[in-house]
Structures are given as C-alpha cells and as structure tokens.
Write a protein that holds these residues in place. Structure first.
Motif, mmCIF file in Angstrom:
data_model
loop_
_atom_site.group_PDB
_atom_site.id
_atom_site.type_symbol
_atom_site.label_atom_id
_atom_site.label_comp_id
_atom_site.label_asym_id
_atom_site.label_seq_id
_atom_site.Cartn_x
_atom_site.Cartn_y
_atom_site.Cartn_z
ATOM 1 N N THR A 14 0.836 -1.210 0.000
ATOM 2 C CA THR A 14 0.000 0.000 0.000
ATOM 3 C C THR A 14 0.867 1.254 0.000
ATOM 4 O O THR A 14 0.882 2.014 0.977
ATOM 5 N N PRO A 15 1.612 1.510 -1.085
ATOM 6 C CA PRO A 15 2.471 2.687 -1.122
ATOM 7 C C PRO A 15 1.674 3.976 -1.087
ATOM 8 O O PRO A 15 0.547 4.041 -1.573
ATOM 9 N N GLY A 16 2.259 4.997 -0.517
ATOM 10 C CA GLY A 16 1.588 6.291 -0.448
ATOM 11 C C GLY A 16 1.871 6.970 0.873
ATOM 12 O O GLY A 16 2.350 6.342 1.814
ATOM 13 N N SER A 17 1.584 8.251 0.947
ATOM 14 C CA SER A 17 1.824 9.040 2.153
ATOM 15 C C SER A 17 0.570 9.817 2.524
ATOM 16 O O SER A 17 0.133 10.688 1.769
ATOM 17 N N VAL A 18 -0.003 9.482 3.669
ATOM 18 C CA VAL A 18 -1.182 10.200 4.151
ATOM 19 C C VAL A 18 -0.828 11.669 4.387
ATOM 20 O O VAL A 18 -1.603 12.570 4.053
ATOM 21 N N ASP A 19 0.355 11.912 4.952
ATOM 22 C CA ASP A 19 0.775 13.290 5.222
ATOM 23 C C ASP A 19 0.908 14.089 3.926
ATOM 24 O O ASP A 19 0.528 15.269 3.862
ATOM 25 N N ALA A 20 1.462 13.456 2.889
ATOM 26 C CA ALA A 20 1.636 14.161 1.616
ATOM 27 C C ALA A 20 0.285 14.511 1.007
ATOM 28 O O ALA A 20 0.094 15.605 0.479
ATOM 29 N N VAL A 21 -0.665 13.586 1.080
ATOM 30 C CA VAL A 21 -1.994 13.862 0.538
ATOM 31 C C VAL A 21 -2.648 14.987 1.328
ATOM 32 O O VAL A 21 -3.290 15.875 0.764
ATOM 33 N N GLY A 22 -2.484 14.956 2.659
ATOM 34 C CA GLY A 22 -3.028 16.034 3.483
ATOM 35 C C GLY A 22 -2.428 17.377 3.118
ATOM 36 O O GLY A 22 -3.128 18.399 3.086
ATOM 37 N N ALA A 23 -1.118 17.381 2.822
ATOM 38 C CA ALA A 23 -0.463 18.628 2.419
ATOM 39 C C ALA A 23 -1.029 19.122 1.093
ATOM 40 O O ALA A 23 -1.207 20.329 0.892
ATOM 41 N N VAL A 24 -1.310 18.190 0.193
ATOM 42 C CA VAL A 24 -1.877 18.572 -1.103
ATOM 43 C C VAL A 24 -3.252 19.195 -0.920
ATOM 44 O O VAL A 24 -3.577 20.209 -1.545
ATOM 45 N N VAL A 25 -4.064 18.604 -0.050
ATOM 46 C CA VAL A 25 -5.397 19.151 0.206
ATOM 47 C C VAL A 25 -5.276 20.568 0.750
ATOM 48 O O VAL A 25 -6.014 21.474 0.335
ATOM 49 N N SER A 26 -4.339 20.766 1.678
ATOM 50 C CA SER A 26 -4.137 22.107 2.239
ATOM 51 C C SER A 26 -3.730 23.093 1.155
ATOM 52 O O SER A 26 -4.207 24.240 1.120
ATOM 53 N N GLN A 27 -2.862 22.654 0.245
ATOM 54 C CA GLN A 27 -2.417 23.547 -0.821
ATOM 55 C C GLN A 27 -3.530 23.811 -1.830
ATOM 56 O O GLN A 27 -3.613 24.898 -2.401
#
Length: 215
Positions: A14-27
């Motif tokens: 399950t590759p991926g980063s929850v934190d990175a996705v959250g950062a994208v949503v913020s941006q």
C-alpha cells in the motif's frame, strides 16, 4: 510514509503518504483562496482606477483584465483526495497488521525447521529400532508443524497481495475522479504538483491527472 520496509511481507502493498496527501489538500484550499482573493483584488483595483486617464491608465486596464476564474475543479478535487487519504490510512494500518503477523509466522517457521532438523538428527543417530521408531514419529510431528507454519505464512502473504490489488484499484478510481475534473494550466497548482510527485508512484499518477501533461 513512503519507502517503508516490511520485513514480514517483503514488500509494501500500500504505497503512499497520508501526510503528503493532506499537504496537497491544504495547498488546494490555499490555491482556491488565492485565486479567489487575487481576482477580487484586481477587479477592485480596476474599479478604483476608472477615473485614471491616459496611456498608462489604458495599459494598466489592459493588463488588469482578469478572466473569470473557475475554482470548481480545484474544489471538486478536495473531497476526492480527502477520501483517498482515509482509504490510504486504513490500508496502511492493514498492512502493518499483516506484516506483524508475517514476522511472527516467519519466526515460528524458522523454529519449526530447526526443530525438524533436530528430530531428523535424532532419528539418524538412533541406536536401536525402538528409538528410531520413536524418533521417526517425532520427525512426522515436526514436519507437520513446518507445513502448518508455512501454510499460515503463505495465507498472510496472499492477503497482502490481495490488499495490494485493492489498493491499486482504489488509487485508479481516485485518479479517474481527478481526471474527470481536469484543472491544467492553473498557476495555483504548480507548487502542489511537486508534493504529489514526491509522495509515491500512486500520488505521482494522481498529480499527472490533476494537471495533465505536467509530467
């Protein structure tokens, strides 16, 4: 979280980063706010400059002409990515559970193989037929233990492979949803493209679909 090594499973399903996705949503939210605020400010400045006359005024008004900004695609991407963050988090928890089980089963399998080797040595060194018969029975029990541990480990690995397939399918659905609301050529997305690209192969695919042709 990317680049995680799962000793039990031997791969990351399950590759991926929850934190990175959250950062994208913020941006994305910041991009929507910035586009909305910038357009409003420029339109206000244009209105305030209506009494300004001359070549410089004409040049200003020409450059200040702002096309209507459609932030709908950006807004639509936010709940899609929030949903993906939830799915990603759940899948990574499941991966950690499977890896913990796999680590335990690999240890049990190693112990069972060691025990089998010991029983085989005892059988081979048996001094009497009776001792040999007893040792042979112990070898059979030890071999069954090895087979059981091996089967249990393979079942966990099969679950991990199934999870990997589910994870990929969910990522593809998210990618399709993002692709259904293309927002290429929007300056507010330039910064977040880098975040998407760095977070994981899946996120890179999502980034390419949010801004087709970027990669």
């Amino acid at each position: 979280m990317t680049g995680v090594s799962y000793r039990g499973l031997g791969f990351d399903p399950t590759p991926g980063s929850v934190d990175a996705v959250g950062a994208v949503v913020s941006q994305l939210r910041a991009a929507v706010d910035a586009l909305t605020t910038a357009e409003s400010a420029v339109r206000a400045a244009t209105r305030h400059a209506t009494s300004w006359q001359g070549a410089a005024a004409d040049a200003f008004r020409a450059r200040a002409a702002v096309p209507p900004s459609d932030t709908g695609p950006l807004r639509a991407a936010i709940p899609v990515l929030e949903g993906w963050a939830g799915t990603l988090a759940a899948n990574r928890r499941r991966t950690e559970e499977l890896d913990a089980r796999a680590v335990r089963l690999r240890r049990e399998l190693e112990d069972a193989r060691d025990a089998l080797q010991d029983r085989e040595n005892e059988r081979d060194l048996a001094s009497t037929p009776a001792v040999a018969a007893t040792a042979s029975a112990a070898v059979t029990v030890a071999a069954d233990r090895v087979a059981a541990a091996d089967a249990a480990l393979e079942a966990v690995l099969a679950d991990a492979r199934a999870l990997a397939a589910e994870h990929l399918s969910a990522a593809e659905e998210v990618a399709i949803a993002l692709g259904a609301t293309p927002s290429q050529n929007r300056p507010g997305l330039q910064a977040l493209m880098g975040v998407l690209n760095r977070s994981s192969r899946t996120a890179a695919a999502l980034g390419a679909l949010v801004a087709p042709g970027r990669f």
